[in-house]
Design an enzyme around this catalytic site. Structure first.
Site, PDB file in Angstrom:
ATOM      1  CG  ASP A  50      -2.028  -1.017   1.117  1.00  0.00           C
ATOM      2  OD1 ASP A  50      -2.799  -0.929   0.149  1.00  0.00           O
ATOM      3  OD2 ASP A  50      -2.122  -1.892   1.998  1.00  0.00           O
ATOM      4  CG  ASP A 198      -7.358  -3.144   0.102  1.00  0.00           C
ATOM      5  OD1 ASP A 198      -7.308  -3.402   1.314  1.00  0.00           O
ATOM      6  OD2 ASP A 198      -6.507  -2.439  -0.483  1.00  0.00           O
TER       7      ASP A 198
HETATM    8  C1  DX5 Z   1      -6.380   0.784   3.034  1.00  0.00           C
HETATM    9  C2  DX5 Z   1      -5.396  -0.174   2.370  1.00  0.00           C
HETATM   10  C3  DX5 Z   1      -5.634  -1.573   2.749  1.00  0.00           C
HETATM   11  C4  DX5 Z   1      -5.706  -1.838   4.214  1.00  0.00           C
HETATM   12  C5  DX5 Z   1      -6.127  -3.234   4.541  1.00  0.00           C
HETATM   13  O1  DX5 Z   1      -6.148   2.061   2.610  1.00  0.00           O
HETATM   14  O2  DX5 Z   1      -5.497  -0.094   0.980  1.00  0.00           O
HETATM   15  O3  DX5 Z   1      -4.821  -2.485   2.032  1.00  0.00           O
HETATM   16  O4  DX5 Z   1      -4.566  -1.472   4.900  1.00  0.00           O
HETATM   17  O5  DX5 Z   1      -6.124  -3.373   5.907  1.00  0.00           O
HETATM   18  P1  DX5 Z   1      -7.320  -4.045   6.742  1.00  0.00           P
HETATM   19  O6  DX5 Z   1      -7.413  -5.454   6.284  1.00  0.00           O
HETATM   20  O7  DX5 Z   1      -6.842  -3.901   8.152  1.00  0.00           O
HETATM   21  O8  DX5 Z   1      -8.559  -3.249   6.443  1.00  0.00           O
HETATM   22 ZN    ZN Z   2      -4.579  -1.699  -0.365  1.00  0.00          ZN
END
Ligand code: DX5
Ligand code: ZN
Length: 243
Positions: A50, A198
Site C-alpha cells: 500500500d 480490500d
Molecule cells: C487501506 C489499504 C488496505 C488496508 C487493509 O487504505 O489499501 O490495504 O490497509 O487493511 P485491513 O485489512 O486492516 O482493512
Molecule cells: Zn490496499
C-alpha cells in the site's frame, strides 16, 4: 513471466480458489522483512503493498515508496507475486518506478488517473500487469469499458488511508455486477480479469465476499496483529472459507 507466476500460485493458500494477499500496513516497519518472510513461511504467495504519498488519501498519510518495494522484492526473491496499490496523485507519472522496483502488478485508482487506457498500455508495454482500483463511492460507468484490458479490478470496501477500518457491505451490488461482467467476458474468450477486495476483510466475512464473486482478498489487520501469528490467523481465515 508474470502470467506464468500467477498461474503457478499453488492451491495451498487458495482455499476454494481465493487468493489471500497480506497488506503490511499493520506491520512493525522496523521488522518488515521478517514479517513478510513469516507470511511466506505460512504459505502466502501474493503480497499487497500500500503506497500512500501524503496527499491523495483523505488522512494525508505517507507509507513507503519504490525503495522499500525494491528491498522487499530483493528479500523475498522472484517467486512471490507482488502488487502495489498506488494511493498517490501521480500514478500516471510514477508507475514505472514500481515496475523497476520489481512488482508484478500495478493497481492505480480510477479517481486519480485522467487517461486510464494510456496507463494500461504503458504497463503492458513494460511487461507488467495492469490493475484498476475504485473507492467505495465510485460507480462502474467508467470502469466497465476498460474491463477487456484490465488484469485486475480492486473494489475498496473501506475509504483508503489506513488499516483496521470497518468493512462496508454496501459494495456488494457493485461486486456482483463486476463478477457478472467478467464472467461474460471470459465466456466470450476474453481476459480473465481478477476481482479483488480490500478493506475490513477478516475470517467473519471472507466467505461472504467469496460468494459475491471475489477471488483475491487483501487482508491487513486480520493477518498481521498482536493476537496471533500470521500462520494462525491464516489458518482461521482458511477454515472460514472451508466452512
Ligand atoms: C487501506 C489499504 C488496505 C488496508 C487493509 O487504505 O489499501 O490495504 O490497509 O487493511 P485491513 O485489512 O486492516 O482493512
Ligand atoms: Zn490496499
Amino acid at each position: 513471466m508474470q502470467v506464468l507466476r500467477t498461474a503457478l500460485l499453488s492451491e495451498r493458500v487458495r482455499v476454494r480458489g481465493m487468493h489471500i494477499c497480506p497488506s503490511i500496513l499493520t506491520a512493525d516497519f522496523c521488522r518488515l522483512g521478517e514479517v513478510v518472510e513469516e507470511a511466506i513461511d505460512a504459505g502466502i504467495e501474493w503480497v499487497h503493498l500500500d503506497v500512500m504519498d501524503g496527499n491523495w488519501v483523505v488522512n494525508k498519510t505517507i507509507t513507503f515508496g519504490p525503495a522499500v518495494v525494491r528491498s522487499i522484492r530483493e528479500r523475498i526473491g522472484p517467486e512471490v507475486f507482488l502488487d502495489c496499490h498506488l494511493m498517490v496523485t501521480n500514478a500516471a507519472q510514477t508507475w514505472d518506478q514500481y515496475v523497476d522496483a520489481g512488482v508484478d502488478l500495478v493497481i492505480a485508482h480510477i479517481e486519480a488517473v485522467d487517461d486510464f487506457p494510456a496507463l494500461i498500455a504503458n504497463l503492458h508495454g513494460a511487461d507488467c500487469e495492469a490493475g484498476l482500483v475504485m473507492n467505495p463511492a465510485t460507480g462502474l460507468e467508467d470502469i466497465l469499458p476498460l474491463l477487456p484490458d484490465l488484469d485486475l479490478v480492486l473494489v475498496m470496501s473501506v475509504v483508503p488511508g489506513k488499516g483496521g477500518q470497518s468493512f462496508m457491505p454496501e459494495v456488494e451490488p457493485k461486486i456482483r455486477a463486476l463478477r457478472a461482467a467478467i464472467d461474460v467476458q471470459i465466456a466470450a474468450g476474453g481476459r480473465a480479469t481478477k476481482l479483488m477486495i480490500d478493506g475490513g476483510i477478516k475470517a467473519h466475512n471472507i466467505a461472504q465476499v467469496q460468494e459475491w464473486g471475489i477471488e483475491a482478498s487483501v487482508i491487513g489487520s486480520g493477518l498481521i496483529n498482536d493476537n496471533a501469528s500470521i500462520a494462525d490467523n491464516l489458518a482461521e481465515i482458511q477454515a472460514a472459507l472451508r466452512a
